[in-house]
Motif scaffolding. Structure first.
Motif, short mmCIF file in Angstrom:
data_model
loop_
_atom_site.label_atom_id
_atom_site.label_comp_id
_atom_site.label_asym_id
_atom_site.label_seq_id
_atom_site.Cartn_x
_atom_site.Cartn_y
_atom_site.Cartn_z
N GLY A 172 2.97 -2.78 -2.37
CA GLY A 172 2.34 -3.38 -3.51
C GLY A 172 1.62 -2.32 -4.14
N VAL A 173 0.50 -2.64 -5.18
CA VAL A 173 0.09 -1.86 -5.92
C VAL A 173 -0.56 -0.76 -5.41
CG1 VAL A 173 -1.75 -1.71 -7.96
CG2 VAL A 173 0.02 -3.66 -8.03
N ALA A 174 -1.30 -1.22 -4.28
CA ALA A 174 -2.06 -0.04 -3.53
C ALA A 174 -1.09 1.07 -3.01
CB ALA A 174 -2.61 -0.67 -2.27
N LEU A 175 0.02 0.90 -2.52
CA LEU A 175 0.71 1.75 -2.09
C LEU A 175 1.54 2.63 -3.19
CD1 LEU A 175 2.60 3.10 0.09
CD2 LEU A 175 4.15 1.39 0.07
N PHE A 176 2.05 1.82 -4.49
CA PHE A 176 2.77 2.63 -5.27
C PHE A 176 1.80 3.01 -6.58
CE2 PHE A 176 6.27 0.00 -3.76
CZ PHE A 176 6.97 1.40 -3.15
N PHE A 177 0.88 2.68 -6.57
CA PHE A 177 -0.11 2.73 -7.83
C PHE A 177 -1.37 3.86 -7.49
CE2 PHE A 177 -2.64 2.30 -11.44
CZ PHE A 177 -2.24 2.02 -12.43
N ALA A 178 -2.10 3.01 -6.43
CA ALA A 178 -3.31 3.50 -5.85
C ALA A 178 -3.33 4.66 -5.21
CB ALA A 178 -4.37 2.69 -5.37
N THR A 179 -1.98 4.98 -4.13
CA THR A 179 -1.86 5.91 -3.57
C THR A 179 -1.56 7.17 -4.12
OG1 THR A 179 -1.22 4.35 -1.61
CG2 THR A 179 -0.57 6.80 -1.27
N PRO A 180 -0.36 7.31 -4.84
CA PRO A 180 -0.37 8.63 -5.51
C PRO A 180 -1.28 9.02 -6.31
CG PRO A 180 1.11 6.77 -6.55
CD PRO A 180 0.56 6.28 -5.23
N PHE A 181 -1.99 8.06 -6.92
CA PHE A 181 -3.34 8.58 -7.86
C PHE A 181 -4.38 9.42 -6.74
CE2 PHE A 181 -7.62 8.18 -9.78
CZ PHE A 181 -7.42 8.15 -10.85
N THR A 182 -4.92 8.51 -5.75
CA THR A 182 -5.67 9.10 -4.87
C THR A 182 -5.21 10.36 -4.25
OG1 THR A 182 -6.32 6.72 -4.55
CG2 THR A 182 -7.24 8.59 -3.07
N ILE A 183 -3.81 10.49 -3.77
CA ILE A 183 -3.44 11.80 -3.36
C ILE A 183 -3.56 12.79 -4.26
CG2 ILE A 183 -1.19 13.02 -2.69
CD1 ILE A 183 -0.39 10.52 -1.45
#
Length: 457
Positions: A172-183
């Motif tokens: 989902g969005v958490a994996l593909f959107f929020a994760t790279p941003f937070t990394i």
């Protein structure tokens, strides 16, 4: 203040923002985003987009967008990006103004919790906190500090993949959107927290972090190069945005804190994946339509549509790398209830016929389908969960339209669903690849049908 200066103000985390200004800017941005969405949905569907849509279940949203043209979701997704960025930057500055950790702003990515965050930031009073005494130097990133900054980002990425894919079972969005941003944000913050390095060096380290994570997934046999290549453009953009934010936080907050200060990101991400709504009810059907004009009669074209001979091996690069491609089609029986088998490089599509109008229209459901690609990997059998059930062909149709000049216009449509987020991003790949598959079939049907009608001798 001019429009350009206001946009610069919104795009950075320099300085603080008081409650009244946070409310004013937030209200204007929300109203503007809503107005844009209203116009887009009206143009595309002739429907009203109500404010309640933003707190609706995913099933309700899919019902609202059912029948949308292919461009709507990608355009809405693209327009959403700057508004998310403005929301995060404003929340960072409001948190700083309230004397709280700027990492609270990462809760902006958590469904429903983001509204609670906004409410909290509107309530918290301004607090006087002594500004940091940060080294002003712009230094090149050295290998050891860079490695130390990368390790938490790599750990965060690996944990989020394990949590989202194998525990929550969601791409989902958490994996593909929020994760790279937070990394990107965490890596950049840790790289710059003791002494600032240049923005260019920061971006290099963040990009390297994402690259190493991708390489790790291939080496341990959890992913193939093709799927990672499709995710890289989105991850690179979001990682770069996160890097800007993390570096600005490091430049404007108290020195130190390390992982304790950046830990908010590691809490927000699993929470976002867990709370991310799953599709309820029927998913959105995306239609891909392609056409070709054939110098043959409708009945001749029909004979090649219901079953066509083997197609020569493709020379298109992405087919040769492993994307599934059609090879031939056969049919068992005739009329409604017959079963057509369109055989791809990865296996057959099973297509029970639902409409049989010789020389005019052939429609079918898809009851079984093979995996959409063979992973490009050094290992024999790599089958990540997203290869099964996350991009599905649901039904298809051929329409044969007789033209006044004796030719036939052949139109092909495929309706498919996507169960990966952000859906607008993956739809771009789905539409493009299905158009390419259509082109391969339609051109072959044209060649075969025209050869049948060509005078012999």
């Amino acid at each position: 203040m001019t429009l350009s200066s206001r946009l610069r103000y919104l795009a950075t985390v320099d300085g603080r923002i008081a409650r009244a200004s946070y409310l004013a800017y937030g209200a204007v941005l929300m109203a503007l985003k809503y107005l844009i969405d209203v116009v887009l949905v009206q143009v595309a569907l002739g429907r009203w987009w109500l404010p309640t849509a933003y707190v609706s279940s995913l099933g309700t949203l899919t019902a609202l967008l059912r029948g949308a043209p292919g461009w709507l979701l990608p355009v809405m997704g693209l327009i959403t990006l700057p508004f998310i960025w403005f929301g995060v930057t404003l929340s960072v500055r409001r948190a700083l103004d309230a004397g709280r950790s700027p990492w609270l702003a990462l809760l902006f990515f958590v469904p429903m919790v983001n509204y609670a965050l906004i409410a909290l930031l509107l309530v918290l009073p301004t607090r006087d906190v002594r500004a940091s005494e940060h080294a002003p130097a712009r230094l090149p990133a050295r290998s050891l500090p860079a490695l130390r900054a990368m390790l938490p980002g790599l750990a965060l990425g690996a944990l989020m993949i394990a949590w989202s894919v194998y525990v929550v079972e969601s791409y989902g969005v958490a994996l593909f959107f929020a994760t790279p941003f937070t990394i990107g944000a965490v890596t950049a913050y840790l790289l710059n927290r003791d002494a600032l390095v240049t923005q260019r060096e920061t971006q290099k380290v963040v990009l390297l972090t994402h690259g190493v994570l991708a390489g790790m997934l291939i080496l341990i046999g959890r992913e193939g190069a093709l799927c990672i290549a499709m995710a890289i453009p989105l991850a690179t953009i979001l990682g770069a945005m996160g890097a800007v934010l993390g570096r600005q936080i490091a430049a404007g907050t108290r020195r130190g804190g390390g992982l304790q200060a950046a830990g908010m990101g590691m809490i927000a991400l699993p929470l976002a994946a867990f709370l991310e709504p799953h599709t309820g009810g029927a998913p959105v059907l995306h239609e891909v339509r392609s056409s070709v004009v054939i110098a043959a009669s409708p009945m001749t074209v029909w004979s090649q549509v219901i079953a066509f001979p083997p197609i020569p091996e493709p020379d298109t690069w992405f087919f040769r790398l492993g994307i599934a491609y059609p090879k031939y089609a056969r049919i068992e029986g005739s009329g409604v209830g017959a079963v057509r088998y369109c055989v791809f490089s990865t296996g057959p599509f099973v297509e029970p016929i639902t409409v049989w109008e010789p020389g005019r229209r052939l429609a079918f459901d898809v009851t079984s389908s093979p995996v959409p690609l063979r992973e490009l990997t050094p290992y024999a059998n790599v089958a990540p969960p997203h290869l099964t059930g996350f991009l599905l062909s649901r039904r298809g149709e051929f329409r044969l339209i007789a033209q006044p000049d004796g030719t036939t216009r052949l139109e092909g449509s495929t309706w498919y669903t996507v169960a990966m987020g952000p859906e607008a991003y993956w739809q771009l790949f789905g539409d493009y690849l299905i158009h390419a598959i259509h082109g391969r079939v339609l051109q072959h049907v044209r060649t075969s049908a025209e050869a049948l009608e060509r005078p012999q001798g």
